[in-house]
Write an enzyme that holds these catalytic residues in place. Structure first.
Site, PDB file in Angstrom:
ATOM      1  N   ARG A  59     -12.753  19.471  -6.044  1.00 22.48           N
ATOM      2  CA  ARG A  59     -12.829  18.578  -7.290  1.00 22.48           C
ATOM      3  C   ARG A  59     -13.695  19.603  -8.383  1.00 22.48           C
ATOM      4  O   ARG A  59     -13.340  19.552  -9.467  1.00 22.48           O
ATOM      5  CB  ARG A  59     -13.771  17.374  -6.958  1.00 22.48           C
ATOM      6  CG  ARG A  59     -13.542  16.336  -7.993  1.00 22.48           C
ATOM      7  CD  ARG A  59     -12.168  15.824  -7.979  1.00 22.48           C
ATOM      8  NE  ARG A  59     -11.858  14.897  -9.052  1.00 22.48           N
ATOM      9  CZ  ARG A  59     -10.726  14.083  -9.283  1.00 22.48           C
ATOM     10  NH1 ARG A  59      -9.622  14.365  -8.604  1.00 22.48           N
ATOM     11  NH2 ARG A  59     -10.703  13.516 -10.252  1.00 22.48           N
ATOM     12  N   HIS A  79      -9.708   0.937 -23.547  1.00 23.88           N
ATOM     13  CA  HIS A  79      -9.734   0.326 -22.231  1.00 23.88           C
ATOM     14  C   HIS A  79      -9.295  -1.121 -22.486  1.00 23.88           C
ATOM     15  O   HIS A  79      -9.341  -1.679 -23.497  1.00 23.88           O
ATOM     16  CB  HIS A  79     -11.248   0.152 -21.667  1.00 23.88           C
ATOM     17  CG  HIS A  79     -11.266  -0.765 -20.432  1.00 23.88           C
ATOM     18  ND1 HIS A  79     -10.830   0.065 -19.062  1.00 23.88           N
ATOM     19  CD2 HIS A  79     -11.608  -2.088 -20.174  1.00 23.88           C
ATOM     20  CE1 HIS A  79     -11.090  -1.070 -18.282  1.00 23.88           C
ATOM     21  NE2 HIS A  79     -11.368  -2.091 -18.699  1.00 23.88           N
ATOM     22  N   GLU A  81      -4.240  -2.551 -28.594  1.00 27.49           N
ATOM     23  CA  GLU A  81      -4.521  -1.121 -28.356  1.00 27.49           C
ATOM     24  C   GLU A  81      -4.065  -0.186 -29.312  1.00 27.49           C
ATOM     25  O   GLU A  81      -4.804   0.649 -29.756  1.00 27.49           O
ATOM     26  CB  GLU A  81      -4.049  -0.647 -26.927  1.00 27.49           C
ATOM     27  CG  GLU A  81      -4.484  -1.214 -25.578  1.00 27.49           C
ATOM     28  CD  GLU A  81      -4.106  -0.759 -24.427  1.00 27.49           C
ATOM     29  OE1 GLU A  81      -4.024   0.444 -24.134  1.00 27.49           O
ATOM     30  OE2 GLU A  81      -4.074  -1.813 -23.556  1.00 27.49           O
ATOM     31  N   GLN A  90      -0.764  -5.875 -29.480  1.00 26.23           N
ATOM     32  CA  GLN A  90      -1.408  -6.678 -30.536  1.00 26.23           C
ATOM     33  C   GLN A  90      -3.020  -5.929 -30.410  1.00 26.23           C
ATOM     34  O   GLN A  90      -3.596  -6.334 -31.551  1.00 26.23           O
ATOM     35  CB  GLN A  90      -1.531  -7.967 -30.049  1.00 26.23           C
ATOM     36  CG  GLN A  90      -0.232  -8.678 -30.347  1.00 26.23           C
ATOM     37  CD  GLN A  90      -0.379 -10.127 -29.779  1.00 26.23           C
ATOM     38  OE1 GLN A  90      -1.311 -10.756 -29.647  1.00 26.23           O
ATOM     39  NE2 GLN A  90       0.840 -10.956 -29.813  1.00 26.23           N
ATOM     40  N   ASN A 111     -12.656   6.356 -25.495  1.00 24.04           N
ATOM     41  CA  ASN A 111     -11.624   5.753 -24.530  1.00 24.04           C
ATOM     42  C   ASN A 111     -11.036   4.536 -24.976  1.00 24.04           C
ATOM     43  O   ASN A 111     -11.758   3.616 -25.538  1.00 24.04           O
ATOM     44  CB  ASN A 111     -12.291   5.614 -23.374  1.00 24.04           C
ATOM     45  CG  ASN A 111     -11.426   5.138 -22.150  1.00 24.04           C
ATOM     46  OD1 ASN A 111     -10.300   5.479 -21.901  1.00 24.04           O
ATOM     47  ND2 ASN A 111     -11.957   4.141 -21.469  1.00 24.04           N
ATOM     48  N   ASN A 130      -0.127   5.160 -26.058  1.00 26.05           N
ATOM     49  CA  ASN A 130      -1.128   5.093 -27.032  1.00 26.05           C
ATOM     50  C   ASN A 130      -1.300   6.639 -27.714  1.00 26.05           C
ATOM     51  O   ASN A 130      -1.514   6.580 -28.873  1.00 26.05           O
ATOM     52  CB  ASN A 130      -2.476   4.890 -26.378  1.00 26.05           C
ATOM     53  CG  ASN A 130      -2.888   3.438 -26.030  1.00 26.05           C
ATOM     54  OD1 ASN A 130      -3.215   2.798 -26.945  1.00 26.05           O
ATOM     55  ND2 ASN A 130      -2.562   2.986 -25.109  1.00 26.05           N
TER      56      ASN A 130
HETATM   57  C1  GAR Z   1      -3.190   1.657 -21.533  1.00 21.41           C
HETATM   58  O1  GAR Z   1      -3.357   0.325 -21.091  1.00 21.41           O
HETATM   59  C2  GAR Z   1      -4.824   1.893 -21.525  1.00 21.41           C
HETATM   60  O2  GAR Z   1      -5.624   1.024 -21.992  1.00 21.41           O
HETATM   61  C3  GAR Z   1      -4.882   1.984 -19.857  1.00 21.41           C
HETATM   62  O3  GAR Z   1      -4.234   2.733 -19.466  1.00 21.41           O
HETATM   63  C4  GAR Z   1      -2.893   2.393 -20.147  1.00 21.41           C
HETATM   64  C5  GAR Z   1      -2.079   3.882 -20.494  1.00 21.41           C
HETATM   65  O4  GAR Z   1      -1.054   3.379 -21.183  1.00 21.41           O
HETATM   66  N1  GAR Z   1      -6.363   2.745 -19.680  1.00 21.41           N
HETATM   67  C6  GAR Z   1      -7.162   2.505 -18.861  1.00 21.41           C
HETATM   68  O5  GAR Z   1      -6.904   1.542 -17.861  1.00 21.41           O
HETATM   69  C7  GAR Z   1      -8.692   3.075 -18.644  1.00 21.41           C
HETATM   70  N2  GAR Z   1      -9.504   2.629 -17.838  1.00 21.41           N
HETATM   71  P1  GAR Z   1      -0.236   4.488 -22.051  1.00 21.41           P
HETATM   72  O6  GAR Z   1      -0.068   5.665 -21.213  1.00 21.41           O
HETATM   73  O7  GAR Z   1       1.057   3.927 -22.491  1.00 21.41           O
HETATM   74  O8  GAR Z   1      -0.915   4.782 -23.448  1.00 21.41           O
END
Ligand code: GAR
Length: 208
Positions: A66, A110, A181, A179, A108, A14
């Site tokens: 944390r 998702h 993200e 398709q 974000n 992403n």
């Molecule tokens: C992506 O599919 C994103 O939507 C998901 O992690 C992946 C990261 O891929 N995010 C979540 O699940 C957040 N809750 P990437 O590092 O190749 O972008």
């Protein structure tokens, strides 16, 4: 010019879609000021380096508690003075101080059509495993503003993707990325950068 910080944990496909979007003009008025990862080995950090984008790692493993990690993470973000934070596969719970400070300035991606398959425990491949187990025929992705809940903030864009017979979680994950993200995340950033997203109560209004 919208200054963005992209936060990542893993592969960074992403992040790559954002970098490409800025390069090819799909994302306008936007500068990627920095990339922050919680994971030193994230391939996303390589992508940042290859593209000359300043990056740093803030790992919970490097801090005693944390609370200290949360402080350091916020310090790192603030250091870039971003107009918008983009969580692009950032798999760490966002400190409440950060959600408060960046209200309506943090988005974000998702990998599901919220409110399906979201909330605590639904991240990465787990989302696609759950969708296949439930036997849904349509999945997709959502870009939303981040509020104090998990995947509960105002939705900006969503895109549906069809499940195909014989899909594995990995195959489905890839199709949702390709398709949905990699299309809606750059699009959402471009809309925000051009002042086209308005948040009202729990809904957004998009001026196309
Ligand atoms: C992506 O599919 C994103 O939507 C998901 O992690 C992946 C990261 O891929 N995010 C979540 O699940 C957040 N809750 P990437 O590092 O190749 O972008």
């Amino acid at each position: 010019m919208l200054k963005i910080v992209v936060m990542v944990s893993g592969g960074g496909t992403n992040l790559q879609a954002i970098i490409d979007g800025v390069k090819d003009g799909k994302i306008t008025n936007t500068q990627i000021a920095g990339v922050i990862s919680n994971n030193r080995n994230a391939y996303a950090l390589k992508r940042a380096e290859e593209n000359g984008i300043p990056s740093l790692c803030v790992s919970p493993k490097d801090y005693e508690s944390r609370e200290i990690f949360n402080e350091k993470l916020l310090e790192a973000v603030d250091g870039f003075e971003p107009d918008l934070i983009v969580l692009a596969g950032f798999l760490v719970v966002i400190p409440p101080e950060m959600t408060a400070k960046y209200k309506n300035r943090m988005i974000n991606i998702h990998p599901s059509l919220i409110p399906s398959f979201c909330g605590k425990g639904f991240y990465g491949l787990k989302v696609h495993e759950a969708a296949l187990e439930r036997g849904v025929k349509v999945v997709g992705a959502t870009v939303h503003f981040v509020d104090e809940g998990t995947d509960t903030g105002p939705i900006i864009l969503q895109k549906a993707v069809e499940v195909q017979q014989g899909d594995t979680p990995e195959v489905l994950q890839r199709r949702v990325m390709e398709q949905a993200e990699w299309i809606i995340l750059p699009r959402a950033i471009d809309l925000i950068a051009n002042g086209k997203v308005r948040v009202e109560a729990h809904r957004t209004w998009i001026e196309e």
